[in-house]
Design a protein around this motif. Structure first.
Motif, PDB file in Angstrom:
ATOM      1  N   VAL B  24      -4.458   9.164  -2.542  1.00 17.72           N
ATOM      2  CA  VAL B  24      -4.540   7.711  -2.733  1.00 17.72           C
ATOM      3  C   VAL B  24      -5.649   7.432  -3.741  1.00 17.72           C
ATOM      4  O   VAL B  24      -6.829   7.571  -3.433  1.00 17.72           O
ATOM      5  N   GLU B  28      -5.400   1.488  -5.198  1.00 14.45           N
ATOM      6  CA  GLU B  28      -4.071   1.546  -4.599  1.00 14.45           C
ATOM      7  C   GLU B  28      -4.067   1.121  -3.136  1.00 14.45           C
ATOM      8  O   GLU B  28      -4.982   1.427  -2.376  1.00 14.45           O
ATOM      9  N   HIS B  30      -1.734   1.917  -0.056  1.00 16.45           N
ATOM     10  CA  HIS B  30      -0.673   2.875   0.254  1.00 16.45           C
ATOM     11  C   HIS B  30      -0.267   2.705   1.714  1.00 16.45           C
ATOM     12  O   HIS B  30      -1.086   2.866   2.609  1.00 16.45           O
ATOM     13  N   ARG B 193      -8.523  -5.579  -2.043  1.00 14.15           N
ATOM     14  CA  ARG B 193      -7.791  -5.481  -3.314  1.00 14.15           C
ATOM     15  C   ARG B 193      -8.776  -5.507  -4.465  1.00 14.15           C
ATOM     16  O   ARG B 193      -9.209  -6.564  -4.914  1.00 14.15           O
ATOM     17  N   ALA B 198      -9.557   1.245  -2.050  1.00 15.40           N
ATOM     18  CA  ALA B 198      -8.190   1.651  -1.723  1.00 15.40           C
ATOM     19  C   ALA B 198      -7.957   1.491  -0.222  1.00 15.40           C
ATOM     20  O   ALA B 198      -8.904   1.424   0.560  1.00 15.40           O
ATOM     21  N   PRO B 214       2.189  -3.358  -0.731  1.00 14.22           N
ATOM     22  CA  PRO B 214       1.652  -2.039  -1.071  1.00 14.22           C
ATOM     23  C   PRO B 214       2.150  -1.563  -2.435  1.00 14.22           C
ATOM     24  O   PRO B 214       3.211  -1.984  -2.894  1.00 14.22           O
ATOM     25  N   ASP B 215       1.339  -0.710  -3.056  1.00  8.90           N
ATOM     26  CA  ASP B 215       1.772  -0.109  -4.318  1.00  8.90           C
ATOM     27  C   ASP B 215       2.721   1.044  -4.033  1.00  8.90           C
ATOM     28  O   ASP B 215       3.635   1.313  -4.784  1.00  8.90           O
ATOM     29  N   LYS B 216       2.435   1.752  -2.933  1.00 11.16           N
ATOM     30  CA  LYS B 216       3.275   2.890  -2.576  1.00 11.16           C
ATOM     31  C   LYS B 216       3.546   2.884  -1.086  1.00 11.16           C
ATOM     32  O   LYS B 216       2.759   2.362  -0.298  1.00 11.16           O
ATOM     33  N   THR B 228       7.961   9.641  -0.492  1.00 12.37           N
ATOM     34  CA  THR B 228       7.072   8.610  -1.023  1.00 12.37           C
ATOM     35  C   THR B 228       7.843   7.799  -2.043  1.00 12.37           C
ATOM     36  O   THR B 228       8.617   8.351  -2.822  1.00 12.37           O
ATOM     37  N   GLY B 230       8.210   3.375  -3.790  1.00 14.94           N
ATOM     38  CA  GLY B 230       7.579   2.075  -4.014  1.00 14.94           C
ATOM     39  C   GLY B 230       7.819   1.184  -2.816  1.00 14.94           C
ATOM     40  O   GLY B 230       8.356   1.627  -1.792  1.00 14.94           O
TER      41      GLY B 230
END
Lengths: 493, 248
Positions: B24, B28, B30, B193, B198, B214-216, B228, B230
């Motif tokens: 991570v 990000e 996650h 954020r 992270a 979330p980004d991921k 994993t 998006g």
């Protein structure tokens, strides 16, 4: 205010950073004049003569000594310790340099250093340093067995309050002493109180006349300083009608390998509408982590709430001693009189504590509150023993008892032994008891937020004891928090 | 920022994490999703250093440092925060006292000056306003008598005050109603954020992710990351279920 908090925080931090070993483990080398080892009538006569006592006092002591010879050491408490050889101890030790001082500034520098090491609380340090406007606390310093200095006597005198060592009081106010000495705790009360009556070395006398609110908190430091010397303090506080006094007692003792016997007697008398607040932080040497050495502390503390609406509060934080046997009690004779007992008792390593209170309700409408917090760690044993007794003609009595035990680790013991004797059907008695363990959840939660294991433990323990700690005067509360943390060091994990 | 490499861990001899690898980077958010018993809470405790959770292999680096070599409080001081699924009660200790001691211990470990009482109270009030938590709550004992929702909000206030670099939030959304969920989600956004921070967000449900975005998203199953993607992966999980998505 925030600066105060900062100072307290810093102090607490510094204290927590100190070595895990007992902080007050040192001894000063002021010359001591001993009575010969052992106990017989000659010892009693020696003590009495040393103190220049009148004939009646000697007779009183001798009577107690003869009673004591007929008595047996009690064994009902949940305590185990090697048999005490009463002939193998000294019963009198006094600093050789006898000084009568106007103020503590003139104190023997060696003794002064002792006080400094004791970490006398903030307020008193300011008083010692002569800081203007410092909150006044009168310190009657009991160094070994003789009072070496009494401060603020003049201001107290103006208020009409008598605050003296008991030896001085016997000489200067014989009628008052005669009237009350042994009236709350009779000479034949119990083995240790009787021993004390025979050989008490010194102690404190406080008399607050009718309608007087004592203008300052009274404080005494007791300290055992000579090897193998028993300490037999005697305290007598009389609060006349409508008066008020708050008394603080703190104890520390140097590290010694041999067990030291301590048998104090404290008698309190509160007349109509009078109030006495008696706070103790007890930190006698508890012995080392293997259970070697430490003080044997057999104390008899009792208050007579004689007048209507009189009130006595006992607050104690007990962290020290190898063996503690202590039950500060209230005899509630006055109508609507009030007795309170707030206690935190900590045992670690091989310490043993059997402590609690007795609330004897003889007066109609008398009320009592008992809050006992026992904290056990290491291989220690911690017993709460309490009695609530309601006499047949005492209508409308109320009592609330709360006994909480906290266990740290799985080799210690916590025991609760309540005795309730009610002879009047109108009494309302509540008893609550809980036992809990410091949970791994709590420790990990606090550590995840940034506290190390010792800090986390101290935080949780102080939270547990909060209800009692808040009853202490400010200076004492800070010291007590430090003590809790220090006495539990090394018990995590 | 956080690099987990082939991590294995067990409790009472039972293997829970089984070769987990996850990175991570700073900036990000996650999300970790997964069926019950997948090892989600274990992952969070292992990262926090909880005693009893034994790491048997692999490594975790936090800002280049060996995280597993640090004591729990050292991890906290390094900037790691765990949001607990079941926040713990500490009777007799007010939130103010708890957090001030915690923060000042962290600051001390980092060689910073402690905050004074006044400075701390100002900070605490600011953060509780952000999370719409009544500042009076700070005077109450830590989590004692708090409702489920209050506990979770209090966790976020703690996070705001301690201002970590990296937050592992374990089912912070459980037990929250829709309004509280929004408050908590927005709290995470406003506190965490940032380009130098992270978040590892462990959750069962898509609904918190609608606010936090979330980004991921990774799926944890049987002690390892199996997939994993998006944010769309979370939506598919919600619609089709773990079995279907993992089988696909």
């Amino acid at each position: 205010m925030s600066e105060d908090i900062d100072i307290q925080d810093r102090e607490a931090r510094e204290a927590a950073e100190k070595a895990a070993e007992y902080e007050h483990g040192w001894s000063s080398d002021i010359e001591t004049e001993f009575a010969e080892k052992g106990l017989n009538e000659d010892t009693v006569r020696f003590i009495s003569a040393k103190k220049g006592e009148p004939e009646w006092m000697l007779d009183w002591r001798l009577k107690a000594f003869r009673l004591w010879q007929e008595m047996e050491e009690p064994n009902w408490a949940k305590l185990g310790y090697p048999e005490i050889d009463y002939q193998d101890a000294y019963y009198y030790a006094a600093p050789k340099k006898k000084v009568e001082l106007d103020s503590l500034d003139d104190l023997d520098p060696e003794i002064k250093r002792v006080y400094d090491k004791l970490g006398i609380p903030l307020g008193e340090q300011e008083v010692l340093a002569g800081v203007k406007g410092a909150k006044k606390v009168a310190v009657d310093a009991v160094f070994d067995s003789v009072s070496v200095a009494t401060s603020f006597r003049e201001e107290l005198k103006r208020a009409g309050v008598i605050f003296l060592s008991i030896s001085e009081a016997i000489r200067e106010y014989p009628d008052l002493v005669k009237k009350w000495l042994g009236k709350v705790v009779p000479q034949h009360d119990n083995y240790f109180a009787t021993l004390n009556s025979a050989v008490f070395s010194d102690g404190t006398f406080v008399y607050v006349p009718e309608g007087v609110r004592c203008p300052m908190e009274l404080s005494t430091y007791f300290r055992i300083n000579a090897e193998n010397t028993g300490q037999f303090e005697r305290t007598l506080i009389v609060a006349e009608k409508g008066s008020y006094v708050s008394y603080l007692e703190g104890c520390t003792a140097p590290m010694r390998d041999e067990n030291q016997l301590h048998a104090a007697v404290v008698e309190l008398v509160a007349m109509e509408d009078a109030e006495i607040k008696y706070s103790t932080v007890q930190n006698w040497y508890p012995g080392n982590s293997e259970g070697v050495g430490g003080i044997y502390n057999f104390v008899t503390k009792r208050a007579l709430c004689q007048g209507a609406r009189s009130k006595v509060s006992w607050t104690q934080v007990e962290t020290g001693s190898a063996v503690t046997w202590k039950y500060p009690s209230c005899v509630l004779n006055g109508e609507d009189s009030v007795g309170e007992f707030y206690s935190v008792a900590v045992t670690n390593n091989y310490q043993q504590a059997d402590t609690g209170t007795k609330m004897i309700h003889n007066g109609k409408g008398s009320r009592s509150t008992i809050i006992s917090k026992g904290i056990s760690a290491g291989k220690s044993d911690n017993t709460y023993r309490g009695m609530v007794r309601v006499a047949a003609n005492a209508d409308g009595v109320r009592n609330r008892t709360e006994c909480d035990s906290l266990l740290i680790g799985d080799q210690c013991g916590a025991h609760t032994v309540p005795y309730i004797e009610v002879k009047n059907p109108t009494a309302q008695i509540e008893h609550e008891a809980t036992t809990s363990k410091i949970s791994d959840d709590q420790l990990f939660y606090a550590m995840q937020r940034g506290l190390d294991d010792e800090e986390a433990m101290a935080l949780i323990v102080n939270g547990f004891a909060k209800e009692v700690l808040k009853e202490l005067p400010m200076e004492f509360a800070v010291e007590a928090q430090k003590l809790l943390a220090i006495s539990l060091e090394g018990s995590v994990g | 920022m956080l690099e987990i490499e082939n991590l294995t861990a067990e409790i009472d001899g039972k293997t829970i994490l089984n070769g987990l690898t996850l990175t991570v980077p700073a900036g990000e958010v996650h999300a970790i999703m997964g069926p019950n018993g997948a090892g989600k809470s274990t992952l969070s405790y292992v990262l926090g250093g909880r005693p009893g959770y034994e790491v048997t292999g692999g490594s975790v680096r936090f800002d280049g440092e060996d995280l597993l070599d640090m004591e729990p409080h050292e991890r906290a001081a390094a900037g790691l925060f765990l949001g607990f699924q079941y926040p713990v009660e500490i009777p007799g200790v007010s939130n103010v006292q708890f957090l001030r001691e915690a923060l000042n211990s962290q600051r001390k470990a980092r060689g910073e000056e402690p905050l004074t009482g006044g400075e701390f109270l100002k900070l605490a009030k600011e953060k509780s306003a952000l999370l719409k938590l009544d500042p009076e709550m700070l005077k109450r004992h830590v989590n004692v008598g708090f409702s489920g929702g209050e506990k979770k909000r209090a966790e976020m206030v703690q996070m705001g005050i301690l201002d970590p670099k990296f937050a592992v939030l374990d089912e912070t959304d459980s037990g929250l109603d829709i309004d509280a969920l929004r408050v908590v989600g927005e709290g995470i956004n406003s506190i965490m954020r940032a380009p130098d921070k992270a978040v590892l967000l462990i959750t069962h449900y898509q609904r918190l992710l609608e606010v936090v975005k979330p980004d991921k998203v990774s799926i944890l199953s049987q002690g390892r990351i199996v997939q994993t993607g998006g944010p769309e992966l979370a939506v598919r999980l919600e619609e089709e279920g773990y079995d279907a998505v993992m089988a696909a």
